[in-house]
Each structure stands twice: as C-alpha cells, then as structure tokens.
Design a protein around this motif. Structure first.
Motif, PDB file in Angstrom:
ATOM      1  N   PRO A 100       0.832  -1.209   0.000  1.00  0.00           N
ATOM      2  CA  PRO A 100       0.000   0.000   0.000  1.00  0.00           C
ATOM      3  C   PRO A 100       0.865   1.258   0.000  1.00  0.00           C
ATOM      4  CG  PRO A 100      -0.005  -1.014   2.184  1.00  0.00           C
ATOM      5  CD  PRO A 100       0.740  -1.949   1.272  1.00  0.00           C
ATOM      6  N   VAL A 101       0.638   2.135  -0.978  1.00  0.00           N
ATOM      7  CA  VAL A 101       1.395   3.379  -1.112  1.00  0.00           C
ATOM      8  C   VAL A 101       0.406   4.537  -1.102  1.00  0.00           C
ATOM      9  CG1 VAL A 101       2.992   4.717  -2.529  1.00  0.00           C
ATOM     10  CG2 VAL A 101       3.190   2.213  -2.453  1.00  0.00           C
ATOM     11  N   LEU A 102       0.496   5.381  -0.098  1.00  0.00           N
ATOM     12  CA  LEU A 102      -0.407   6.522   0.048  1.00  0.00           C
ATOM     13  C   LEU A 102      -0.120   7.567  -1.013  1.00  0.00           C
ATOM     14  CD1 LEU A 102      -2.488   8.200   1.771  1.00  0.00           C
ATOM     15  CD2 LEU A 102      -0.492   9.100   2.991  1.00  0.00           C
ATOM     16  N   ALA A 103      -1.170   8.055  -1.667  1.00  0.00           N
ATOM     17  CA  ALA A 103      -1.038   9.200  -2.582  1.00  0.00           C
ATOM     18  C   ALA A 103      -1.094  10.474  -1.738  1.00  0.00           C
ATOM     19  CB  ALA A 103      -2.142   9.178  -3.625  1.00  0.00           C
ATOM     20  N   ASP A 104       0.072  11.042  -1.463  1.00  0.00           N
ATOM     21  CA  ASP A 104       0.193  12.158  -0.516  1.00  0.00           C
ATOM     22  C   ASP A 104      -0.066  13.496  -1.203  1.00  0.00           C
ATOM     23  OD1 ASP A 104       1.473  13.193   2.203  1.00  0.00           O
ATOM     24  OD2 ASP A 104       2.352  14.347   0.559  1.00  0.00           O
ATOM     25  N   GLN A 105      -0.802  14.349  -0.508  1.00  0.00           N
ATOM     26  CA  GLN A 105      -1.112  15.688  -1.016  1.00  0.00           C
ATOM     27  C   GLN A 105      -0.546  16.792  -0.129  1.00  0.00           C
ATOM     28  OE1 GLN A 105      -2.723  16.323  -3.900  1.00  0.00           O
ATOM     29  NE2 GLN A 105      -3.079  14.158  -4.376  1.00  0.00           N
ATOM     30  N   GLN A 106       0.297  16.427   0.845  1.00  0.00           N
ATOM     31  CA  GLN A 106       0.729  17.393   1.850  1.00  0.00           C
ATOM     32  C   GLN A 106       2.229  17.676   1.842  1.00  0.00           C
ATOM     33  OE1 GLN A 106      -1.591  18.911   3.728  1.00  0.00           O
ATOM     34  NE2 GLN A 106      -3.151  17.692   2.700  1.00  0.00           N
ATOM     35  N   TRP A 107       3.063  16.708   1.497  1.00  0.00           N
ATOM     36  CA  TRP A 107       4.491  16.829   1.750  1.00  0.00           C
ATOM     37  C   TRP A 107       5.155  17.881   0.869  1.00  0.00           C
ATOM     38  CZ3 TRP A 107       7.451  16.032   5.667  1.00  0.00           C
ATOM     39  CH2 TRP A 107       8.837  15.955   5.527  1.00  0.00           C
ATOM     40  N   GLY A 108       5.579  17.542  -0.312  1.00  0.00           N
ATOM     41  CA  GLY A 108       6.291  18.488  -1.175  1.00  0.00           C
ATOM     42  C   GLY A 108       7.700  18.029  -1.451  1.00  0.00           C
ATOM     43  N   LEU A 109       8.619  18.994  -1.648  1.00  0.00           N
ATOM     44  CA  LEU A 109      10.027  18.697  -1.898  1.00  0.00           C
ATOM     45  C   LEU A 109      10.845  19.194  -0.714  1.00  0.00           C
ATOM     46  CD1 LEU A 109      10.319  19.800  -5.656  1.00  0.00           C
ATOM     47  CD2 LEU A 109       9.678  17.561  -4.726  1.00  0.00           C
ATOM     48  N   ASP A 110      11.430  18.254   0.039  1.00  0.00           N
ATOM     49  CA  ASP A 110      12.268  18.662   1.173  1.00  0.00           C
ATOM     50  C   ASP A 110      13.679  18.983   0.678  1.00  0.00           C
ATOM     51  OD1 ASP A 110      13.938  16.201   1.248  1.00  0.00           O
ATOM     52  OD2 ASP A 110      12.070  15.229   1.859  1.00  0.00           O
ATOM     53  N   HIS A 111      14.524  19.473   1.595  1.00  0.00           N
ATOM     54  CA  HIS A 111      15.820  19.987   1.125  1.00  0.00           C
ATOM     55  C   HIS A 111      16.746  18.889   0.622  1.00  0.00           C
ATOM     56  CE1 HIS A 111      17.621  19.017   5.141  1.00  0.00           C
ATOM     57  NE2 HIS A 111      18.752  19.002   4.463  1.00  0.00           N
ATOM     58  N   GLY A 112      16.500  17.636   1.035  1.00  0.00           N
ATOM     59  CA  GLY A 112      17.283  16.553   0.467  1.00  0.00           C
ATOM     60  C   GLY A 112      17.101  16.436  -1.030  1.00  0.00           C
ATOM     61  N   THR A 113      15.927  16.838  -1.498  1.00  0.00           N
ATOM     62  CA  THR A 113      15.631  16.800  -2.929  1.00  0.00           C
ATOM     63  C   THR A 113      15.973  18.113  -3.616  1.00  0.00           C
ATOM     64  OG1 THR A 113      13.908  15.104  -2.687  1.00  0.00           O
ATOM     65  CG2 THR A 113      13.752  16.550  -4.604  1.00  0.00           C
ATOM     66  N   TRP A 114      15.423  19.217  -3.132  1.00  0.00           N
ATOM     67  CA  TRP A 114      15.579  20.460  -3.906  1.00  0.00           C
ATOM     68  C   TRP A 114      16.986  21.044  -3.835  1.00  0.00           C
ATOM     69  CZ3 TRP A 114      16.947  24.853  -1.331  1.00  0.00           C
ATOM     70  CH2 TRP A 114      16.524  25.045   0.002  1.00  0.00           C
ATOM     71  N   SER A 115      17.726  20.782  -2.757  1.00  0.00           N
ATOM     72  CA  SER A 115      19.067  21.359  -2.666  1.00  0.00           C
ATOM     73  C   SER A 115      20.009  20.775  -3.716  1.00  0.00           C
ATOM     74  CB  SER A 115      19.650  21.168  -1.259  1.00  0.00           C
ATOM     75  OG  SER A 115      19.945  19.804  -1.002  1.00  0.00           O
TER      76      SER A 115
END
Length: 259
Positions: A100-115
């Motif tokens: 089961p994989v939740l389709a998340d609508q709240q998180w976004g891109l944290d600094h591990g990703t965007w940096s």
C-alpha cells in the motif's frame, strides 16, 4: 518515440548550504545535469521523508519545504517550483503493488531533494515526485522496493536517492572542510568498494562493518536512499563516482551514478 533508459543516481547532499554554494561537489552535480539524458520525470527518495509507511507525492505542484533551522535567510528564500506528476505517482503505486502506497497531497520537496536539484536541473522544468522511506522496515526491504521501481527507468524516470553514506551530526566539526576520522573514511571506502565490485549484498548488510558502520550510520535514514538506487540499478550496473570525500568531519559526499 523510444524512451532512453535512465540511469539511477545517489547523491550525498551534505549541508543544506550546498544549495547556495558552488564548490567541487555542487559543480560535479551541475556537470551531471548537463551530461545526463533529460528525464521525463524524477522520482526522488530523500533521507528527510522518513516515516511509518510508504507514500508518494501526488499533487500537480509541490511546495518547497525548508526543513532546517539556524541557516541564513538566503537559504530560506530558495524556491524550487518544479511541477509534480500525479501520473508518475500512480505509476509508482502500480509497480509497488501489493504494497500500500499513500497518494500524498501534503508533503512536497524537502531539502534533500531540492538542494541537489537546484544544481542538477536549475530550470525546475522536470516533474518531480518524492517517495517516503518506511522507518519500520529493514535495509533489504528498501533494496527490494528499488528493484521493483526499476521498471520506471525504461519510462524515462530518473530514480534519485539523496542522503549520505556517512552521516553523524553528533560528530560534526564545522571547522573541518575536508577529511575526517578513520571510522568515517573506513566506512565510506567500504561502501565505495562494494559498489565498485557490484556487491550489493555488502551494501544491504552494511552493519557487518562494525564500529565504522555504527558511527557512520547512527540512524539509517540518510543511508537507505542508496539502497533504492542500487536496487533499481541492478547488480550488473556500471558505477562511477562523480564526487566523493568526507566534509565537516562526519559527512560523506559520495555520489554514485549507476547505468
């Protein structure tokens, strides 16, 4: 039109300040972004989305998360407005079934990703989705998820892991720019050697490295993104290391590109 198979990529993201700095590591990331085939989308597995369960961001537009403190205002002002991709999120759910994989609508891109994406793809034009790391599961589970995600490579999706092979904030030394204690270099070399000889089992069973592993990986969230990248790459992949080294005494900047 035939889609080019994408490599998989693990980046040791280091300090959030790397988002602003031009140094040997961030220059290597920029060079990769210029030389790699352009992905249709990016699936990012970041150390900083570590939770109970597996979720994937499924919104049309992700927010930029500033999940740190004590850094200059310029860092908090950074924005990475890449689009999301509900279609890719749904495809992730499909390839990971029956998990089961939740389709998340709240998180976004944290600094591990965007940096790191600020350097890899500064135009922020490529859709990005993030996959969470289930904190309850052992290393072999995360490697197996990477294996199942490998199908996305043939669909133009770059699988990006962002963490650090060595990550011990309690041993950090902000005055040290390069090099580190013997346990940090020992473990970093141990993992690099395992990747060079395609010994993925050694990377999964990293705790057998003893005290060097215990000090380098006091908590697993920064290490586990590597296992997704290796699982998706497969044991027969070719690996290169665009940049490496211990920074701040206890942070490995090892980057591994698998193709």
């Amino acid at each position: 039109m035939e889609t080019q198979r994408m490599p998989t990529l693990f980046i040791g993201h280091g300090s959030p300040m790397n988002a602003l700095e031009i140094n040997s590591h961030t220059s290597a990331w920029r060079a990769m972004g210029e030389s790699l085939p352009t992905p249709r989308a990016i699936l990012a597995v970041s150390a900083h989305w570590y939770m109970d369960g597996t979720a994937v961001t499924a919104m049309e537009q992700s927010r930029t998360i500033h999940d740190f403190y004590g850094f200059p205002p310029e860092l908090f002002a950074q924005n990475y407005p890449a689009p999301g991709s509900p279609d890719v999120a749904q495809r992730v759910q499909q390839v990971l079934q029956p998990l089961p994989v939740l389709a998340d609508q709240q998180w976004g891109l944290d600094h591990g990703t965007w940096s790191v994406l600020l350097h890899l793809y500064p135009q922020a034009q490529i859709p990005v989705v993030q996959l969470s790391i289930d904190a309850r599961e052992p290393p072999a589970f995360h490697y197996a998820l990477g294996q199942r995600l490998a199908a996305l490579r043939d669909e133009g999706v770059l699988i990006l892991g962002s963490g650090n092979v060595v990550h011990n904030l309690r041993r950090i030394d902000w005055s040290t720019r390069g090099g580190g204690p013997s346990w940090a270099t020992e473990f970093n070399d141990y993992i690099r050697s395992a990747l060079m000889r395609n010994d993925h089992q050694a990377a999964i069973d990293y705790e057998v490295a003893g005290d060097a592993a215990r000090l380098s990986v006091p908590t697993p969230e920064h290490y586990l993104p590597l296992l997704y990248v290796l699982g998706a790459a497969g044991a027969g992949s070719q690996v290169s290391f665009p940049t490496d080294g211990i920074e701040l005494g206890s942070i490995s900047m090892l980057t591994a590109l698998c193709s």
